[in-house]
Design a protein around this motif. Structure first.
Motif, PDB file in Angstrom:
ATOM      1  N   ARG A  55       0.825  -1.208   0.000  1.00 34.43           N
ATOM      2  CA  ARG A  55       0.000   0.000   0.000  1.00 34.43           C
ATOM      3  C   ARG A  55       0.858   1.257   0.000  1.00 34.43           C
ATOM      4  O   ARG A  55       0.557   2.236  -0.686  1.00 34.43           O
ATOM      5  CB  ARG A  55      -0.939   0.006   1.214  1.00 34.43           C
ATOM      6  CG  ARG A  55      -2.007  -1.054   1.148  1.00 34.43           C
ATOM      7  CD  ARG A  55      -3.305  -0.571   1.774  1.00 34.43           C
ATOM      8  NE  ARG A  55      -3.149   0.067   3.066  1.00 34.43           N
ATOM      9  CZ  ARG A  55      -3.111  -0.591   4.226  1.00 34.43           C
ATOM     10  NH1 ARG A  55      -3.207  -1.914   4.225  1.00 34.43           N
ATOM     11  NH2 ARG A  55      -2.987   0.050   5.356  1.00 34.43           N
ATOM     12  N   LEU A  56       1.938   1.220   0.766  1.00 36.93           N
ATOM     13  CA  LEU A  56       2.812   2.382   0.825  1.00 36.93           C
ATOM     14  C   LEU A  56       3.501   2.622  -0.509  1.00 36.93           C
ATOM     15  O   LEU A  56       3.737   3.773  -0.899  1.00 36.93           O
ATOM     16  CB  LEU A  56       3.862   2.188   1.927  1.00 36.93           C
ATOM     17  CG  LEU A  56       3.306   2.084   3.345  1.00 36.93           C
ATOM     18  CD1 LEU A  56       4.425   1.819   4.329  1.00 36.93           C
ATOM     19  CD2 LEU A  56       2.571   3.350   3.718  1.00 36.93           C
ATOM     20  N   LEU A  57       3.807   1.555  -1.220  1.00 35.41           N
ATOM     21  CA  LEU A  57       4.422   1.704  -2.536  1.00 35.41           C
ATOM     22  C   LEU A  57       3.487   2.429  -3.484  1.00 35.41           C
ATOM     23  O   LEU A  57       3.898   3.319  -4.232  1.00 35.41           O
ATOM     24  CB  LEU A  57       4.797   0.331  -3.093  1.00 35.41           C
ATOM     25  CG  LEU A  57       5.416   0.331  -4.494  1.00 35.41           C
ATOM     26  CD1 LEU A  57       6.725   1.126  -4.509  1.00 35.41           C
ATOM     27  CD2 LEU A  57       5.665  -1.097  -4.963  1.00 35.41           C
ATOM     28  N   ASP A  58       2.211   2.080  -3.448  1.00 30.06           N
ATOM     29  CA  ASP A  58       1.236   2.767  -4.302  1.00 30.06           C
ATOM     30  C   ASP A  58       1.196   4.255  -3.969  1.00 30.06           C
ATOM     31  O   ASP A  58       1.175   5.114  -4.860  1.00 30.06           O
ATOM     32  CB  ASP A  58      -0.152   2.152  -4.113  1.00 30.06           C
ATOM     33  CG  ASP A  58      -0.234   0.733  -4.659  1.00 30.06           C
ATOM     34  OD1 ASP A  58       0.612   0.372  -5.494  1.00 30.06           O
ATOM     35  OD2 ASP A  58      -1.130  -0.016  -4.225  1.00 30.06           O
ATOM     36  N   GLN A  59       1.185   4.579  -2.682  1.00 32.10           N
ATOM     37  CA  GLN A  59       1.158   5.988  -2.274  1.00 32.10           C
ATOM     38  C   GLN A  59       2.451   6.695  -2.667  1.00 32.10           C
ATOM     39  O   GLN A  59       2.449   7.839  -3.106  1.00 32.10           O
ATOM     40  CB  GLN A  59       0.954   6.098  -0.763  1.00 32.10           C
ATOM     41  CG  GLN A  59      -0.394   5.577  -0.288  1.00 32.10           C
ATOM     42  CD  GLN A  59      -0.542   5.711   1.223  1.00 32.10           C
ATOM     43  OE1 GLN A  59       0.185   6.456   1.865  1.00 32.10           O
ATOM     44  NE2 GLN A  59      -1.478   4.973   1.787  1.00 32.10           N
ATOM     45  N   GLU A  60       3.562   5.991  -2.525  1.00 30.49           N
ATOM     46  CA  GLU A  60       4.857   6.578  -2.831  1.00 30.49           C
ATOM     47  C   GLU A  60       4.974   6.943  -4.302  1.00 30.49           C
ATOM     48  O   GLU A  60       5.453   8.020  -4.663  1.00 30.49           O
ATOM     49  CB  GLU A  60       5.945   5.575  -2.446  1.00 30.49           C
ATOM     50  CG  GLU A  60       7.367   6.059  -2.652  1.00 30.49           C
ATOM     51  CD  GLU A  60       8.340   4.990  -2.208  1.00 30.49           C
ATOM     52  OE1 GLU A  60       8.566   4.045  -2.989  1.00 30.49           O
ATOM     53  OE2 GLU A  60       8.859   5.087  -1.087  1.00 30.49           O
ATOM     54  N   LEU A  61       4.503   6.071  -5.185  1.00 28.20           N
ATOM     55  CA  LEU A  61       4.587   6.336  -6.606  1.00 28.20           C
ATOM     56  C   LEU A  61       3.754   7.551  -6.990  1.00 28.20           C
ATOM     57  O   LEU A  61       4.111   8.315  -7.896  1.00 28.20           O
ATOM     58  CB  LEU A  61       4.120   5.105  -7.391  1.00 28.20           C
ATOM     59  CG  LEU A  61       5.029   3.876  -7.268  1.00 28.20           C
ATOM     60  CD1 LEU A  61       4.402   2.684  -7.970  1.00 28.20           C
ATOM     61  CD2 LEU A  61       6.413   4.168  -7.839  1.00 28.20           C
TER      62      LEU A  61
END
Length: 477
Positions: free
Chosen positions: A209-215
């Motif tokens: 989930r954090l990867l999606d937000q980070e991108l």
């Protein structure tokens, strides 16, 4: 120069996501540790026995797996919607409510707590200040070289070029250090989860989930200037360990999962708008967490009878749940039905005698009822509470009130002096402690009054405490 050094001042904010953050040694909430806002900083500390016990249920096994005595780590819950947790000096762990509210399950919370445990066990905070100082010195050295180059060449642009390049290099080295700490904490977290037999799948899901937000958030930001490894790198590391390592597959025990679901519902009920509560926990959802959230929502909306009825339905199924009794006591007490709240709090205190917040609340109801016969019981409850947690300014104040109503004025002064010390109102502490010392007979209470009086003397105060005293005096004027 101020602009050149700004990145170092901003570093504390940049480190506030799954990383150790240097903040003042205490969160100085109004009422001691009982809740409120950190002085002038807007940090809202939440004290709730149920949620704190839930967090301990996950954290303490991880602390033991890391060789850390759980009693030496203080856990504080902060009202903040961000998915975050961090540790500070003095083995203090701070959990944002957003981490609990946005976690998809108990295993995600366990993964974060394991990561933060890695920071404590690794002693990362002890090394961070030195690295920050070295980075600052390297940046200042670059500025001096830039100034020398500008003087030698007569070109002012040389100063900016050398200084900015040196600062970039210093920040890069510091961020490389913090990324290394994060990688070490991730590795330690997986080891602790394996040791207690819990799967790292929750940490994996959270990183996804954090990867999606980070991108979405960082675009083409250079990863060299990030305090953490890219979430993709962290996610790949976790997946690799789960594929080829000894990673456990079991989820946390069902009891912990249930405690997490109830604490999460409680926070939603208290913190969310009623419309959001009903959207998340619709009327047709008959689960215990959903009914809990709706009962709390009704309480916040002033529908006391409806809230009490909802809690009664849960208590019919879980009569031994101290948190439901405590919640019913709060609903009735704040709904101006103190006499009905008393047996609810008494049941909660009987079922959870080691919870100082519950015992203090129980005593408060007895005091507020205004019945002299209840005051000795209230004093006993408050003394038991303070034996468990001496840092509760609110409990000391309640003890002072109860002792005063019993006519025991020296003991009332002593309790209020304890409160004043925790509130850093040192003039009041000196006055009350001296008055108590003069009136008390020889014995432990008188010795404690003398200790407080000496501790509150101006020449015994730290610089921070003297500043707090000046602030109290300014407010009085």
């Amino acid at each position: 120069m101020g602009k050149l050094l700004a990145p170092f001042r901003a570093l504390l904010l940049m480190l506030a996501f799954f990383t150790p953050v240097l903040v003042p040694g205490t969160v100085a909430a109004q009422g001691g540790r009982d809740g409120g806002r950190e002085g002038g900083r807007g940090v809202v500390v939440i004290r709730d026995a149920e949620t704190e016990r839930m967090l301990r249920g996950f954290a303490d096994p991880l602390f033991r797996a890391a060789g850390i005595d759980p009693a030496r780590v203080d856990i504080t819950l902060i009202q903040n919607r961000a998915i975050n947790a961090f540790v500070t000096t003095g083995n203090r762990m701070f959990i944002h409510t957003g981490l609990i509210l946005q976690a998809g399950g108990a295993s995600e919370l366990a993964g974060v707590l394991a990561h933060e445990t890695g920071h404590i066990a690794g002693g990362h905070l002890a090394r961070l200040p030195d690295e920050m100082r070295m980075a600052m010195l390297r940046s200042l050295a670059a500025m001096l070289l830039g100034a020398g180059a500008a003087v030698a060449t007569g070109q002012g642009e040389a100063f900016g070029a050398v200084a900015m390049g040196g600062q970039a290099s210093a920040l890069g080295g510091l961020f490389a250090f913090t990324r290394g700490q994060e990688q070490a904490a991730d590795q330690a977290a997986l080891h602790y989860l394996e040791t207690v037999g819990w799967s790292a799948a929750g940490l994996e899901r959270l990183l996804e989930r954090l990867l999606d937000q980070e991108l979405l958030a960082v675009g083409r930001q250079d990863p060299y200037f990030r305090t953490h490894p890219l979430s993709r790198d962290r996610l790949d590391f976790v997946r690799e360990r789960m594929r080829h390592g000894r990673a456990a597959r079991a989820m946390p025990p069902a009891a912990l999962e249930g405690a997490f679901a109830m604490a999460k519902a409680k926070l939603h009920g208290f913190l969310d708008h009623p419309a959001l509560v009903l959207r998340r926990y619709p009327a047709e959802d008959a689960s215990a967490p959903a009914r809990y959230a709706r009962a709390i929502m009704a309480f916040r909306s002033g529908r006391i009878a409806e809230a009490a009825a909802g809690l009664d339905s849960l208590l019919a199924e879980q009569p031994g749940n101290p948190w439901l009794h405590e919640m019913k006591g709060q609903v009735l007490f704040e709904g101006h039905r103190a006499a009905e709240a008393l047996p609810a709090y008494a049941a909660a205190a009987r079922l959870a005698p080691a919870e100082p917040l519950i015992r203090t609340a129980h005593a408060r109801v007895m005091i507020e009822l205004g019945e002299p016969a209840l005051l000795p019981r209230a004093v006993a409850e408050l003394e038991a509470s303070l034996a468990l947690d001496r840092d509760s300014a609110f409990a000391w104040r309640q003890l002072g009130i109860a002792q005063g109503r019993l006519g025991r004025m020296p003991l009332a002064d002593l309790a209020l002096a304890e409160e004043a010390m925790l509130e850093e109102d040192f003039p009041a502490a000196r006055f009350l402690a001296r008055r108590a010392e003069e009136a008390l007979p020889p014995g432990p209470a008188r010795l404690r009054a003398a200790d407080l009086r000496n501790a509150a003397r101006r020449d015994n105060l730290t610089l921070d405490q003297r500043a707090a005293e000046r602030e109290h005096e300014r407010r009085r004027r």
